[in-house]
Write a protein that holds these residues in place. Sequence first.
Motif, PDB file in Angstrom:
ATOM      1  N   ARG A 128       0.823  -1.206   0.000  1.00 42.24           N
ATOM      2  CA  ARG A 128       0.000   0.000   0.000  1.00 42.24           C
ATOM      3  C   ARG A 128       0.859   1.260   0.000  1.00 42.24           C
ATOM      4  O   ARG A 128       2.073   1.216   0.118  1.00 42.24           O
ATOM      5  N   ASN A 129       0.119   2.358  -0.076  1.00 38.92           N
ATOM      6  CA  ASN A 129       0.711   3.683  -0.002  1.00 38.92           C
ATOM      7  C   ASN A 129       1.643   3.809   1.211  1.00 38.92           C
ATOM      8  O   ASN A 129       1.305   3.371   2.296  1.00 38.92           O
ATOM      9  N   ILE A 130       2.792   4.419   1.004  1.00 41.92           N
ATOM     10  CA  ILE A 130       3.744   4.612   2.100  1.00 41.92           C
ATOM     11  C   ILE A 130       3.436   5.933   2.801  1.00 41.92           C
ATOM     12  O   ILE A 130       3.224   6.958   2.155  1.00 41.92           O
ATOM     13  N   THR A 131       3.402   5.882   4.127  1.00 41.57           N
ATOM     14  CA  THR A 131       3.036   7.085   4.867  1.00 41.57           C
ATOM     15  C   THR A 131       4.219   7.581   5.690  1.00 41.57           C
ATOM     16  O   THR A 131       5.144   6.833   5.993  1.00 41.57           O
ATOM     17  N   THR A 132       4.162   8.862   6.017  1.00 42.65           N
ATOM     18  CA  THR A 132       5.230   9.429   6.837  1.00 42.65           C
ATOM     19  C   THR A 132       4.700  10.584   7.670  1.00 42.65           C
ATOM     20  O   THR A 132       3.488  10.734   7.837  1.00 42.65           O
ATOM     21  N   ASP A 133       5.614  11.379   8.166  1.00 46.14           N
ATOM     22  CA  ASP A 133       5.310  12.484   9.066  1.00 46.14           C
ATOM     23  C   ASP A 133       4.850  13.694   8.256  1.00 46.14           C
ATOM     24  O   ASP A 133       5.499  14.078   7.290  1.00 46.14           O
ATOM     25  N   GLN A 134       3.770  14.311   8.695  1.00 49.53           N
ATOM     26  CA  GLN A 134       3.252  15.466   7.938  1.00 49.53           C
ATOM     27  C   GLN A 134       4.166  16.683   8.000  1.00 49.53           C
ATOM     28  O   GLN A 134       3.990  17.616   7.239  1.00 49.53           O
ATOM     29  N   PHE A 135       5.132  16.665   8.937  1.00 50.57           N
ATOM     30  CA  PHE A 135       6.049  17.803   9.029  1.00 50.57           C
ATOM     31  C   PHE A 135       7.420  17.478   8.425  1.00 50.57           C
ATOM     32  O   PHE A 135       8.418  18.143   8.722  1.00 50.57           O
ATOM     33  N   ALA A 136       7.462  16.456   7.585  1.00 50.24           N
ATOM     34  CA  ALA A 136       8.728  16.054   6.965  1.00 50.24           C
ATOM     35  C   ALA A 136       9.385  17.252   6.286  1.00 50.24           C
ATOM     36  O   ALA A 136       8.748  18.003   5.553  1.00 50.24           O
ATOM     37  N   GLY A 137      10.656  17.417   6.549  1.00 51.99           N
ATOM     38  CA  GLY A 137      11.409  18.498   5.904  1.00 51.99           C
ATOM     39  C   GLY A 137      11.390  19.813   6.664  1.00 51.99           C
ATOM     40  O   GLY A 137      12.221  20.674   6.422  1.00 51.99           O
ATOM     41  N   VAL A 138      10.411  19.972   7.566  1.00 51.61           N
ATOM     42  CA  VAL A 138      10.342  21.248   8.296  1.00 51.61           C
ATOM     43  C   VAL A 138      10.356  21.069   9.810  1.00 51.61           C
ATOM     44  O   VAL A 138      10.488  22.039  10.555  1.00 51.61           O
ATOM     45  N   ALA A 139      10.190  19.830  10.274  1.00 53.05           N
ATOM     46  CA  ALA A 139      10.065  19.616  11.715  1.00 53.05           C
ATOM     47  C   ALA A 139      11.352  19.989  12.429  1.00 53.05           C
ATOM     48  O   ALA A 139      12.450  19.702  11.949  1.00 53.05           O
ATOM     49  N   SER A 140      11.192  20.628  13.585  1.00 54.95           N
ATOM     50  CA  SER A 140      12.393  21.046  14.316  1.00 54.95           C
ATOM     51  C   SER A 140      13.101  19.848  14.941  1.00 54.95           C
ATOM     52  O   SER A 140      14.275  19.938  15.273  1.00 54.95           O
ATOM     53  N   ASP A 141      12.393  18.718  15.091  1.00 56.83           N
ATOM     54  CA  ASP A 141      13.056  17.540  15.674  1.00 56.83           C
ATOM     55  C   ASP A 141      13.455  16.517  14.601  1.00 56.83           C
ATOM     56  O   ASP A 141      13.636  15.341  14.887  1.00 56.83           O
ATOM     57  N   GLU A 142      13.585  16.983  13.364  1.00 56.14           N
ATOM     58  CA  GLU A 142      13.884  16.030  12.294  1.00 56.14           C
ATOM     59  C   GLU A 142      15.357  15.628  12.287  1.00 56.14           C
ATOM     60  O   GLU A 142      16.240  16.466  12.420  1.00 56.14           O
ATOM     61  N   ILE A 143      15.577  14.341  12.107  1.00 56.30           N
ATOM     62  CA  ILE A 143      16.937  13.826  11.976  1.00 56.30           C
ATOM     63  C   ILE A 143      17.301  13.789  10.492  1.00 56.30           C
ATOM     64  O   ILE A 143      18.326  14.298  10.072  1.00 56.30           O
ATOM     65  N   ILE A 144      16.436  13.168   9.708  1.00 58.80           N
ATOM     66  CA  ILE A 144      16.629  13.076   8.256  1.00 58.80           C
ATOM     67  C   ILE A 144      15.262  13.199   7.588  1.00 58.80           C
ATOM     68  O   ILE A 144      14.288  12.599   8.033  1.00 58.80           O
ATOM     69  N   ASP A 145      15.219  13.963   6.508  1.00 56.90           N
ATOM     70  CA  ASP A 145      13.977  14.099   5.750  1.00 56.90           C
ATOM     71  C   ASP A 145      13.616  12.742   5.129  1.00 56.90           C
ATOM     72  O   ASP A 145      14.392  12.198   4.332  1.00 56.90           O
ATOM     73  N   PRO A 146      12.476  12.178   5.470  1.00 58.69           N
ATOM     74  CA  PRO A 146      12.146  10.840   4.971  1.00 58.69           C
ATOM     75  C   PRO A 146      11.631  10.821   3.530  1.00 58.69           C
ATOM     76  O   PRO A 146      11.494   9.750   2.941  1.00 58.69           O
ATOM     77  N   ARG A 147      11.350  11.980   2.943  1.00 55.91           N
ATOM     78  CA  ARG A 147      10.633  11.983   1.673  1.00 55.91           C
ATOM     79  C   ARG A 147      11.402  11.398   0.485  1.00 55.91           C
ATOM     80  O   ARG A 147      10.803  10.659  -0.302  1.00 55.91           O
ATOM     81  N   PRO A 148      12.702  11.681   0.332  1.00 53.28           N
ATOM     82  CA  PRO A 148      13.378  11.047  -0.821  1.00 53.28           C
ATOM     83  C   PRO A 148      13.319   9.516  -0.753  1.00 53.28           C
ATOM     84  O   PRO A 148      13.030   8.865  -1.758  1.00 53.28           O
ATOM     85  N   LEU A 149      13.539   8.969   0.430  1.00 57.31           N
ATOM     86  CA  LEU A 149      13.489   7.505   0.534  1.00 57.31           C
ATOM     87  C   LEU A 149      12.054   6.999   0.423  1.00 57.31           C
ATOM     88  O   LEU A 149      11.808   5.911  -0.113  1.00 57.31           O
ATOM     89  N   ALA A 150      11.091   7.809   0.885  1.00 61.40           N
ATOM     90  CA  ALA A 150       9.690   7.415   0.723  1.00 61.40           C
ATOM     91  C   ALA A 150       9.329   7.348  -0.761  1.00 61.40           C
ATOM     92  O   ALA A 150       8.612   6.438  -1.203  1.00 61.40           O
ATOM     93  N   GLU A 151       9.827   8.295  -1.551  1.00 59.29           N
ATOM     94  CA  GLU A 151       9.543   8.281  -2.986  1.00 59.29           C
ATOM     95  C   GLU A 151      10.249   7.096  -3.662  1.00 59.29           C
ATOM     96  O   GLU A 151       9.656   6.404  -4.496  1.00 59.29           O
ATOM     97  N   ILE A 152      11.473   6.848  -3.281  1.00 59.73           N
ATOM     98  CA  ILE A 152      12.183   5.696  -3.850  1.00 59.73           C
ATOM     99  C   ILE A 152      11.429   4.413  -3.510  1.00 59.73           C
ATOM    100  O   ILE A 152      11.265   3.521  -4.351  1.00 59.73           O
ATOM    101  N   MET A 153      10.917   4.345  -2.304  1.00 55.54           N
ATOM    102  CA  MET A 153      10.151   3.162  -1.911  1.00 55.54           C
ATOM    103  C   MET A 153       8.796   3.111  -2.605  1.00 55.54           C
ATOM    104  O   MET A 153       8.301   2.036  -2.932  1.00 55.54           O
ATOM    105  N   ARG A 154       8.195   4.269  -2.840  1.00 58.24           N
ATOM    106  CA  ARG A 154       6.933   4.285  -3.591  1.00 58.24           C
ATOM    107  C   ARG A 154       7.126   3.634  -4.963  1.00 58.24           C
ATOM    108  O   ARG A 154       6.334   2.810  -5.399  1.00 58.24           O
ATOM    109  N   GLN A 155       8.207   4.007  -5.607  1.00 59.99           N
ATOM    110  CA  GLN A 155       8.449   3.454  -6.939  1.00 59.99           C
ATOM    111  C   GLN A 155       8.682   1.944  -6.858  1.00 59.99           C
ATOM    112  O   GLN A 155       8.160   1.187  -7.674  1.00 59.99           O
ATOM    113  N   TRP A 156       9.447   1.535  -5.852  1.00 60.31           N
ATOM    114  CA  TRP A 156       9.727   0.111  -5.702  1.00 60.31           C
ATOM    115  C   TRP A 156       8.444  -0.697  -5.458  1.00 60.31           C
ATOM    116  O   TRP A 156       8.282  -1.809  -5.961  1.00 60.31           O
ATOM    117  N   THR A 157       7.513  -0.125  -4.667  1.00 59.57           N
ATOM    118  CA  THR A 157       6.274  -0.876  -4.394  1.00 59.57           C
ATOM    119  C   THR A 157       5.353  -0.948  -5.606  1.00 59.57           C
ATOM    120  O   THR A 157       4.512  -1.842  -5.686  1.00 59.57           O
TER     121      THR A 157
END
Lengths: 557, 169
Positions: free
Chosen positions: A124-153
């Motif tokens: 199914r659709n891969i989900t993540t944090d709605q504040f990805a890329g802007v959250a003050s507690d972010e370690i790494i932006d999950p979106r590039p890997l989420a997109e890579i995984m979207r394509q793989w799925t």
Amino acid sequence: MYKYDAIDRQLINERVAQFRDQVRRWKAGELTDDEFRPLRLQNGLYIQRHAPMFRIAVPYGMMNAAQIRTLAHVARKYDRGYGHFTTRHNLQLNWPKIEDVPEILAELAEVEMHAIQTSGNCLRNITTDQFAGVASDEIIDPRPLAEIMRQWTTFHPEFAFLPRKFKIAISGTQEDRAVTWFHDIGLHLKQEDGQVGFTVIVGGGLGRTPIRGEVIRDFLPWQDILSYCEAILRVYNRYGRRDNAYKARIKILVQALGIEAFREQVEAEWAHGKGGPMTITQAEYDRVATHFTAPAYESVGAVELPADKAFQRWLERNTHAHKVAGYRAVTLSLKQHGIAPGDITSAQMEAVADLADQYSFGELRISHEQNIILADVKESDLHAIWQKAVAAKLATPNIGLLTGIICCPGGDFCDLANAKSIPIANAIQQRFDDLDYLFDIGEIDLNISGCMNACGHHHVGHIGVLGVDKNNDEFYQVTLGGRQGNDAKLGKVIGPSFSAQEMPDVVEKIIKVYLENRHADERFLDTFDRIGIDPFKNRVYEGRAHGKAKTAQKEAA
Amino acid sequence: MPQLIKHNAVSGDSWLTLALNEGETADSVALPAGDVIFPLAVWQARKTEIISCHKRIGLLLQPDNRVEDVAGDLDYFIVIAVNFPKFVDGRGYSTASLLRQRYHYQGELRAVGDVLHDQLFFMKRVGFDSFALKDGKNAEYAIDLAFTVFGDAYQGATTQPQPAFRRRA
């Protein structure tokens, strides 16, 4: 935001043509209903209570203004002018005609959207944090890997017919906002010795048998995530149960084998795929990551914001810290009292698109709490955006409060539901319509599901409400103390279930117990953790007939 | 009768699949002559006998048969048939992937059972090269469309081990 390249565009257009042909063959009798069912499911089409329900993917929650305008248009042209955002980054339409869906898909494809694998026993659709890329507690932006995984799925040939559905969530922040402990695979991005990777959690899930996932690997380099997931999926595809749909999720396999044995199988499988062609290349990561670079933030000084009470309330509840000084993330509430939580009209979608264009670089996100987020708003624009959000009825200041309810469509729409959920949400909102009172109660998650499939995430609500069927009557079971986040856990059942009419009183009694017992600065959950479930139980069932007395009461009636 | 699709054409089929009747066991069943596809249990029980009297040998794998259990024997088989009792049972895709990718099986790999138009593309990608399309389905239409419904694919699989991201310009 990710932009399609030639391959992405080709595949999505071919998908539209494929589904058009499938619908044609089904209408012509060349495909039986049974043969067509998994095909339409993998294009997001359920047959529901009144009409087909059609689920459109919003991969990892990201959208641009053109996309939500298209959703508005589609909802107006092919449906009744509104849609429903779900807890897994999808938009559902409740009344489209199956025959129209190929056209809808074609219109969606124009803006790089689709309904691929939004239901069915597949990835199914891969989900993540709605504040990805802007959250003050972010370690790494999950979106590039989420997109890579979207394509793989997408159209994975080996895993298109799994024992059951398969959901993956990624979190890149200190505090988990993606419910990763309750997904088939949950991923926490982290850094270790300068290396980026994931903690991999497997076998979590809500639904009929809620189970908190277990860590299968504490650290996996990011390059290996696809090959590692393929190993997990191959073990699941081969050995997951197929004799009973209720026991077919990966969590049941993991529980049956035990995490140690499951891990051994996965690692043995992965030994073959590790380092192979599915290892993500730096070039691919960089290619995708360029789509998620920070927008052109201005350097802005501190601003004085109006002291207006209503505005201040909204600021407190509906805006969030941003990693760039002078900016806030804004939540547009889809939890207006009296409206089905998560519902949004076409006109509101267009208003959102305008706000995104004007104030947030033309992009927006949706959250698993069924709200919309404008992630990059200048503080100096907050008052203007608030006024426009109020006008569009998108400014209810109840994010994180009692009436910001997560709720599934329930028995009003869903064929699986045992009970209605929207009227319960609305009745509770009506009871707690006083904003002063709501703010005094403070942070609390109330989640409602109309059946044990748990689309409304009731297990992880501080107060969870589950619709159950008792002799063809609708009843509601209440759980307390559930939570999402790093310490995610399941709520405890408080006792026998209640009728719909009792529910506002029940919630009110629970709230009263909290208010009477809380220490200064204690949230509901803190008080609950300190005093336990009994005071709540005692109050809620006080004076309530049970056992023999109840039977006698029934007979008398 | 299912229609066998091979090399983009409807093809004749010389193979007979041995089915055990009630009361027959892998040890007792009579081994027919000719091109025979043997169930795994029969192969395992009668391997020496089968090899001695058959030049061309086929194997039938059910969804719960483990490829690992027959991995050492693959050179004996001209054809391996993988059964899909129901098309929604996706175990056969992993069976095929393992046969081709891990054990480098080179012979004919045939999808049998509930084999339908809309699964053919996936089946081909994981390594099937012959397809016993279910009786009553339009084989010509499948040949025209089903194998080419998508012109590319994101993931690596048997027919194209390189994922799209390694081939992107």
